[in-house]
Motif scaffolding. Structure first.
Motif, PDB file in Angstrom:
ATOM      1  N   THR A   8       0.826  -1.210   0.000  1.00 44.97           N
ATOM      2  CA  THR A   8       0.000   0.000   0.000  1.00 44.97           C
ATOM      3  C   THR A   8       0.859   1.259   0.000  1.00 44.97           C
ATOM      4  O   THR A   8       0.391   2.351   0.326  1.00 44.97           O
ATOM      5  CB  THR A   8      -0.995   0.002   1.171  1.00 44.97           C
ATOM      6  N   TRP A  60      -3.903   5.156   4.038  1.00 39.80           N
ATOM      7  CA  TRP A  60      -4.021   4.616   2.685  1.00 39.80           C
ATOM      8  C   TRP A  60      -5.498   4.443   2.356  1.00 39.80           C
ATOM      9  O   TRP A  60      -6.237   3.804   3.098  1.00 39.80           O
ATOM     10  CB  TRP A  60      -3.294   3.267   2.549  1.00 39.80           C
ATOM     11  N   ASN A  61      -5.905   5.044   1.276  1.00 43.03           N
ATOM     12  CA  ASN A  61      -7.246   4.858   0.735  1.00 43.03           C
ATOM     13  C   ASN A  61      -8.346   5.104   1.770  1.00 43.03           C
ATOM     14  O   ASN A  61      -9.359   4.430   1.798  1.00 43.03           O
ATOM     15  CB  ASN A  61      -7.366   3.456   0.144  1.00 43.03           C
ATOM     16  N   CYS A 153      -8.940  -3.171  -4.675  1.00 37.41           N
ATOM     17  CA  CYS A 153      -8.301  -2.089  -5.433  1.00 37.41           C
ATOM     18  C   CYS A 153      -7.154  -2.558  -6.317  1.00 37.41           C
ATOM     19  O   CYS A 153      -6.627  -1.770  -7.102  1.00 37.41           O
ATOM     20  CB  CYS A 153      -7.754  -1.021  -4.472  1.00 37.41           C
TER      21      CYS A 153
END
Length: 170
Positions: A8, A60-61, A153
Protein backbone atom coordinates in the motif's frame (compact mmCIF):
# COMPACT_ATOMS: atom_id res chain seq x y z
CA UNK A 1 0.98 -7.12 7.84
CA UNK A 2 4.39 -6.36 6.32
CA UNK A 3 3.13 -7.30 2.86
CA UNK A 4 0.17 -4.94 3.11
CA UNK A 5 2.34 -2.13 4.44
CA UNK A 6 4.71 -2.49 1.52
CA UNK A 7 1.96 -3.07 -1.06
CA UNK A 8 0.00 0.00 0.00
CA UNK A 9 3.02 2.20 -0.69
CA UNK A 10 3.61 3.58 2.78
CA UNK A 11 7.34 3.70 2.00
CA UNK A 12 6.72 6.03 -0.95
CA UNK A 13 5.59 8.75 1.46
CA UNK A 14 9.00 8.81 3.11
CA UNK A 15 7.38 7.14 6.10
CA UNK A 16 9.52 5.82 8.93
CA UNK A 17 8.92 4.35 12.33
CA UNK A 18 8.59 6.23 15.59
CA UNK A 19 11.36 6.03 18.14
CA UNK A 20 10.91 4.35 21.50
CA UNK A 21 11.18 7.81 23.10
CA UNK A 22 8.42 9.27 20.89
CA UNK A 23 6.13 6.35 21.69
CA UNK A 24 6.80 6.54 25.43
CA UNK A 25 6.29 10.32 25.49
CA UNK A 26 2.99 10.08 23.57
CA UNK A 27 1.76 7.27 25.80
CA UNK A 28 2.66 9.19 28.97
CA UNK A 29 0.96 12.36 27.73
CA UNK A 30 -2.19 10.45 26.84
CA UNK A 31 -2.50 8.60 30.14
CA UNK A 32 -1.59 11.58 32.30
CA UNK A 33 -3.64 14.27 30.56
CA UNK A 34 -6.74 12.21 29.85
CA UNK A 35 -6.46 10.41 33.17
CA UNK A 36 -6.63 13.80 34.89
CA UNK A 37 -9.89 14.35 32.97
CA UNK A 38 -11.31 11.08 34.37
CA UNK A 39 -11.27 9.33 30.99
CA UNK A 40 -9.14 6.35 32.17
CA UNK A 41 -7.31 6.22 28.85
CA UNK A 42 -4.89 3.28 28.70
CA UNK A 43 -1.27 3.56 27.59
CA UNK A 44 -0.37 2.60 24.02
CA UNK A 45 -0.66 -1.22 23.84
CA UNK A 46 2.56 -3.14 23.13
CA UNK A 47 1.45 -4.49 19.76
CA UNK A 48 0.41 -1.01 18.59
CA UNK A 49 3.76 0.36 19.81
CA UNK A 50 5.48 -2.30 17.68
CA UNK A 51 3.43 -1.13 14.68
CA UNK A 52 4.47 2.48 15.38
CA UNK A 53 8.11 1.39 15.31
CA UNK A 54 7.52 0.15 11.74
CA UNK A 55 5.56 3.17 10.59
CA UNK A 56 4.74 6.23 12.67
CA UNK A 57 1.13 6.29 11.54
CA UNK A 58 -0.50 4.98 8.39
CA UNK A 59 -2.87 6.40 5.81
CA UNK A 60 -4.02 4.62 2.69
CA UNK A 61 -7.25 4.86 0.73
CA UNK A 62 -9.10 6.41 3.66
CA UNK A 63 -7.79 3.98 6.30
CA UNK A 64 -5.85 5.88 8.93
CA UNK A 65 -3.90 4.74 11.98
CA UNK A 66 -2.57 7.55 14.13
CA UNK A 67 1.12 8.01 14.91
CA UNK A 68 3.09 8.87 18.01
CA UNK A 69 3.63 12.28 16.39
CA UNK A 70 2.01 14.13 13.50
CA UNK A 71 3.48 12.71 10.31
CA UNK A 72 3.51 14.35 6.86
CA UNK A 73 2.46 11.79 4.25
CA UNK A 74 3.02 13.33 0.87
CA UNK A 75 2.59 16.95 -0.08
CA UNK A 76 -1.08 17.35 0.87
CA UNK A 77 -1.74 15.29 3.98
CA UNK A 78 -0.45 15.11 7.53
CA UNK A 79 -1.46 12.06 9.53
CA UNK A 80 -2.58 13.12 13.02
CA UNK A 81 -0.99 12.06 16.28
CA UNK A 82 -2.73 9.74 18.74
CA UNK A 83 -2.93 12.50 21.35
CA UNK A 84 -4.70 14.94 19.04
CA UNK A 85 -7.30 12.46 17.82
CA UNK A 86 -7.94 11.09 21.30
CA UNK A 87 -8.40 14.61 22.59
CA UNK A 88 -11.09 15.10 19.97
CA UNK A 89 -12.86 11.75 20.31
CA UNK A 90 -12.61 11.10 24.05
CA UNK A 91 -13.95 14.50 25.02
CA UNK A 92 -16.90 14.25 22.63
CA UNK A 93 -17.85 10.58 23.10
CA UNK A 94 -18.28 9.61 26.75
CA UNK A 95 -18.84 5.97 25.74
CA UNK A 96 -15.12 5.75 24.91
CA UNK A 97 -14.02 6.02 28.55
CA UNK A 98 -11.24 3.48 29.12
CA UNK A 99 -10.42 3.27 25.40
CA UNK A 100 -7.62 4.51 23.19
CA UNK A 101 -8.62 5.56 19.68
CA UNK A 102 -5.93 4.28 17.30
CA UNK A 103 -7.43 4.97 13.87
CA UNK A 104 -10.39 5.60 11.62
CA UNK A 105 -11.95 4.74 8.28
CA UNK A 106 -15.01 6.39 6.79
CA UNK A 107 -17.63 6.38 9.58
CA UNK A 108 -15.71 3.96 11.80
CA UNK A 109 -13.16 4.49 14.52
CA UNK A 110 -10.68 1.88 15.68
CA UNK A 111 -10.19 1.63 19.43
CA UNK A 112 -8.33 -0.41 22.01
CA UNK A 113 -10.47 -1.23 25.06
CA UNK A 114 -8.34 -1.66 28.18
CA UNK A 115 -11.20 -3.31 30.06
CA UNK A 116 -11.62 -6.03 27.41
CA UNK A 117 -8.00 -6.18 26.23
CA UNK A 118 -9.33 -6.10 22.64
CA UNK A 119 -9.41 -3.80 19.64
CA UNK A 120 -12.74 -2.83 18.10
CA UNK A 121 -14.01 -1.16 14.95
CA UNK A 122 -16.89 1.05 16.11
CA UNK A 123 -19.42 3.12 14.26
CA UNK A 124 -18.27 6.64 15.13
CA UNK A 125 -21.81 7.88 15.79
CA UNK A 126 -23.39 4.99 17.70
CA UNK A 127 -20.20 3.33 19.03
CA UNK A 128 -21.70 -0.03 18.02
CA UNK A 129 -18.97 -2.57 17.12
CA UNK A 130 -18.61 -3.77 13.53
CA UNK A 131 -17.48 -7.14 14.94
CA UNK A 132 -18.99 -7.96 18.35
CA UNK A 133 -16.09 -10.21 19.34
CA UNK A 134 -13.43 -7.58 18.73
CA UNK A 135 -9.88 -8.30 17.62
CA UNK A 136 -7.29 -9.93 19.86
CA UNK A 137 -4.36 -8.11 18.27
CA UNK A 138 -3.64 -4.94 16.39
CA UNK A 139 -2.52 -7.05 13.43
CA UNK A 140 -6.01 -8.62 13.27
CA UNK A 141 -7.57 -5.15 13.31
CA UNK A 142 -5.15 -3.96 10.62
CA UNK A 143 -6.13 -6.86 8.33
CA UNK A 144 -9.80 -6.17 8.99
CA UNK A 145 -9.32 -2.52 7.96
CA UNK A 146 -7.00 -2.95 4.96
CA UNK A 147 -7.19 -6.50 3.56
CA UNK A 148 -10.45 -6.49 1.56
CA UNK A 149 -9.97 -2.90 0.46
CA UNK A 150 -6.49 -3.66 -0.87
CA UNK A 151 -7.70 -6.80 -2.64
CA UNK A 152 -10.60 -4.92 -4.29
CA UNK A 153 -8.30 -2.09 -5.43
CA UNK A 154 -5.58 -4.27 -6.92
CA UNK A 155 -5.32 -5.75 -10.39
CA UNK A 156 -5.48 -9.55 -10.93
CA UNK A 157 -1.67 -9.99 -10.91
CA UNK A 158 -1.39 -8.11 -7.60
CA UNK A 159 -4.29 -10.14 -6.20
CA UNK A 160 -2.50 -13.37 -7.15
CA UNK A 161 0.79 -12.19 -5.58
CA UNK A 162 -1.06 -11.14 -2.42
CA UNK A 163 -2.89 -14.45 -2.07
CA UNK A 164 0.42 -16.26 -2.64
CA UNK A 165 2.15 -14.14 0.06
CA UNK A 166 -0.64 -15.13 2.47
CA UNK A 167 -0.19 -18.81 1.57
CA UNK A 168 -3.57 -19.04 -0.13
CA UNK A 169 -4.19 -20.80 -3.41
CA UNK A 170 -5.39 -18.91 -6.51
Amino acid sequence: MQYLLKATLFEDCGQHGATEGEIEAESASITEDFGADGLETPPIPEDYAEFLKLTNGYAWNGVCFFGATEQPMGAHYTNPALYDRNDRYLHSKLGLKGCLVVGSFDDDIFVYSAARGLYFALDSLTLIPEDDDGFESFEDLFYFAVDDLYYECSDPKEQEAYRSALGLEG
